[in-house]
Write a protein that holds these residues in place. Structure first.
Motif, mmCIF file in Angstrom:
data_model
loop_
_atom_site.group_PDB
_atom_site.id
_atom_site.type_symbol
_atom_site.label_atom_id
_atom_site.label_comp_id
_atom_site.label_asym_id
_atom_site.label_seq_id
_atom_site.Cartn_x
_atom_site.Cartn_y
_atom_site.Cartn_z
ATOM 1 N N VAL A 13 -17.407 -0.153 9.329
ATOM 2 C CA VAL A 13 -16.265 -0.913 8.824
ATOM 3 C C VAL A 13 -16.740 -2.243 8.227
ATOM 4 O O VAL A 13 -16.282 -2.663 7.155
ATOM 5 N N GLN A 14 -17.684 -2.884 8.922
ATOM 6 C CA GLN A 14 -18.217 -4.154 8.415
ATOM 7 C C GLN A 14 -18.929 -3.946 7.075
ATOM 8 O O GLN A 14 -18.892 -4.814 6.205
ATOM 9 N N LYS B 135 -16.344 -3.634 4.320
ATOM 10 C CA LYS B 135 -15.792 -4.957 4.019
ATOM 11 C C LYS B 135 -16.837 -5.843 3.350
ATOM 12 O O LYS B 135 -16.502 -6.666 2.499
ATOM 13 N N ALA C 137 -17.226 -6.015 -0.464
ATOM 14 C CA ALA C 137 -16.283 -6.845 -1.237
ATOM 15 C C ALA C 137 -16.991 -8.062 -1.816
ATOM 16 O O ALA C 137 -16.603 -8.577 -2.862
ATOM 17 N N LEU C 138 -18.047 -8.531 -1.136
ATOM 18 C CA LEU C 138 -18.740 -9.728 -1.608
ATOM 19 C C LEU C 138 -19.551 -9.463 -2.869
ATOM 20 O O LEU C 138 -19.891 -10.393 -3.597
ATOM 21 N N THR D 72 -12.594 -5.260 -5.139
ATOM 22 C CA THR D 72 -12.158 -6.658 -5.178
ATOM 23 C C THR D 72 -12.243 -7.239 -6.580
ATOM 24 O O THR D 72 -11.333 -7.928 -7.047
ATOM 25 N N SER E 23 -2.053 -7.280 -2.639
ATOM 26 C CA SER E 23 -1.470 -6.433 -1.596
ATOM 27 C C SER E 23 -2.029 -5.025 -1.704
ATOM 28 O O SER E 23 -2.413 -4.410 -0.706
ATOM 29 N N VAL F 146 -4.847 -4.125 -3.184
ATOM 30 C CA VAL F 146 -6.273 -4.147 -2.843
ATOM 31 C C VAL F 146 -6.444 -4.102 -1.323
ATOM 32 O O VAL F 146 -7.228 -3.302 -0.792
ATOM 33 N N ALA F 147 -5.678 -4.952 -0.635
ATOM 34 C CA ALA F 147 -5.767 -4.982 0.828
ATOM 35 C C ALA F 147 -5.377 -3.628 1.415
ATOM 36 O O ALA F 147 -6.023 -3.133 2.347
ATOM 37 N N TYR G 287 -8.247 -1.156 0.993
ATOM 38 C CA TYR G 287 -9.299 -1.436 1.981
ATOM 39 C C TYR G 287 -8.872 -0.967 3.370
ATOM 40 O O TYR G 287 -9.650 -0.404 4.123
ATOM 41 N N PHE G 288 -7.603 -1.219 3.677
ATOM 42 C CA PHE G 288 -7.101 -0.809 5.002
ATOM 43 C C PHE G 288 -7.212 0.707 5.167
ATOM 44 O O PHE G 288 -7.642 1.195 6.214
ATOM 45 N N CYS H 201 -10.831 1.510 5.839
ATOM 46 C CA CYS H 201 -11.434 0.997 7.074
ATOM 47 C C CYS H 201 -10.739 1.485 8.336
ATOM 48 O O CYS H 201 -11.398 1.740 9.347
ATOM 49 N N PHE H 202 -9.423 1.604 8.277
ATOM 50 C CA PHE H 202 -8.706 1.913 9.517
ATOM 51 C C PHE H 202 -9.141 3.234 10.162
ATOM 52 O O PHE H 202 -9.363 3.281 11.366
ATOM 53 N N SER I 96 -12.310 2.521 12.022
ATOM 54 C CA SER I 96 -12.082 1.752 13.255
ATOM 55 C C SER I 96 -11.481 2.636 14.326
ATOM 56 O O SER I 96 -11.869 2.590 15.497
ATOM 57 N N LYS J 242 -12.999 3.691 18.009
ATOM 58 C CA LYS J 242 -12.303 3.442 19.271
ATOM 59 C C LYS J 242 -12.186 4.734 20.074
ATOM 60 O O LYS J 242 -12.424 4.760 21.271
#
Lengths: 221, 216
Positions: B152-153, B156, B159-160, B170, B188, B190-191, B194-195, B198-199, B202, B206
């Protein structure tokens, strides 16, 4: 032909870089304090609050943890003004940092709270302690002791992540480095110096947090 | 003037998402390979090797990923090599990922009881044989959950790459925002994308964590 590194050309800009460094440090300290406060509130609400509040916290935490910080920052700085909330770049940087660390620390502190044995809470209640006293003296006290190392490394991760706030022209260390690079074109030298400054900052922060941990939690570690 | 519908924005973002995924996979796979090599060095017990890997890890974990991207982007150019944002991003993300994976995996290797090392030593196994046949098969079981969690990291982190000019999700968001002047909608979306990337990761991490605890 090999390129010769020229660090001397950075000297006239030492004050710019120092200002940036100070901004990064202040940004880290303020967002740590506020972020951990948000996290404590979030974790308490999630564990002890009503179900609807718990759901709001879950959505907040998952939304923040599963999107990049830079997107959150852009959303706050570019997106919110379109919805009527105007923020200057410094406020937006601080706000984004607090929201980001708040989500991560909620999750970390919640793990600590859940590790507190139920018997301790019952013992507190049977001693006629109020709900707040139990939370403050029994639950959070033990929770923080347990999760302090995890929280410390998260603070350092967020501090390093703060380099991104330069992209909305908040004047942190990375912004200062970009500025100097645009002036004297010694890109590599200035970024190397800034990188080492971050490295030193990370090492110092870790030492400081460890020291604080020793003062706060004498019994642990 | 060209008008952009929500679908125009969304479909263009999806095209760019492809590059986010490609960059993530390359960084994760290459980072995993480098990380495995470093893991051998880190747990070898050979002093100079351990020392060098420790410095490597400290550097990549203790400095911002953004700075690493800048250093690769401007640093390689100093040797007279033309650097594309793509190359700098891949290299920086690979090395950054490898440092974190090495540290995660080291924890898993060290959680294997000492008796396993001693038993395999007494069977005259070499260090590589011990790792290959005794330690890693056990450590890898523990490593799955945190490794998936770290992916996940990585997603994310990609994006850089937008900052040094690599066009992924991004950067596409920024460009679309400049063209449409609808930042609230664009970021919104874009987020949201990503969600969605990534979700699941994650969530899987878990679930895997929970399953491992039951097995013990």
């Amino acid at each position: 032909m090999l390129y010769k590194l020229q660090f001397a050309e950075l000297l006239p800009y030492w004050d710019v870089l120092l200002q940036g460094l100070v901004f990064t440090i202040v940004l880290t300290i303020v967002s740590t304090a506020a972020g951990v406060a948000v996290g404590t509130a979030g974790a308490s609400a999630r564990t002890f609050g009503p179900a609807w509040l718990g759901w709001i916290v879950v959505v907040y935490v998952e939304l923040i943890r599963n999107t990049p910080f830079i997107v959150q920052l852009f959303f706050i700085f570019f997106g919110l003004p379109a919805a009527g909330v105007k923020l200057d770049e410094t406020t937006a940087a601080f706000l984004a940092m607090v929201i980001n660390l708040g989500a991560y620390s909620t999750e970390i502190i919640r793990a600590g709270i859940e590790a507190v044995p139920k018997g301790h809470i019952e013992a507190g209640v049977s001693l006629a302690m109020t709900k707040w006293e139990v939370l403050r003296h029994i639950v959070l006290n033990q929770a923080f002791r347990k999760i302090y190392p995890a929280l410390s490394s998260q603070i350092i991760i967020v501090m390093l992540g703060s380099a991104v706030v330069s992209q909305i022209s908040a004047q942190d260390l990375t912004y200062a480095a970009n500025f100097v690079a645009s002036r004297d074109f010694r890109n590599f030298e200035v970024y190397l110096v800034a990188t080492l400054a971050y490295l030193v900052l990370a090492i110092v922060t870790r030492a400081v947090l460890r020291g604080l941990g020793r003062i706060f939690f004498k019994a642990a570690s | 003037m060209v008008q952009f519908t929500v679908w125009d924005i969304f479909s263009n973002l999806l095209i760019a998402t492809e590059w986010t995924i490609i960059l993530s996979i390359i960084a994760f796979v290459c980072g995993g390979i480098v990380g495995l090599v470093l893991l051998f060095a880190r747990t070898s017990g050979v002093r100079p090797l351990v020392f060098v890997t420790k410095i490597y890890i400290e550097f990549f974990q203790g400095t911002p990923l953004l700075m690493q991207l800048f250093l690769f982007f401007f640093g390689i150019a100093l040797f007279g090599i033309e650097v594309s944002p793509w190359m700098a991003a891949t290299m920086a993300l690979t090395f950054w990922t490898s440092a974190f994976l090495t540290e995660i995996w080291r924890g898993c290797v060290e959680s294997i009881p000492k008796g396993q090392w001693e038993a395999s030593t007494s069977l005259a196994m070499t260090y590589f044989e011990q790792m290959r046949y005794v330690i890693l098969p056990q450590a890898s079981r523990i490593a799955v959950a945190p490794t998936v969690g770290f992916s996940v990291q990585v997603v994310k982190g990609t994006a850089l790459a937008s900052i040094i000019g690599f066009v992924e999700l991004t950067k596409a968001g920024t460009m679309l925002n400049n063209a449409t002047f609808r930042p609230f909608l664009v970021y919104s979306l874009v987020a949201l994308i990503y969600f969605c990337l990534c979700f699941p990761l994650s969530f899987m991490a878990k679930k895997l964590e929970g399953r491992l605890n039951v097995a013990r």
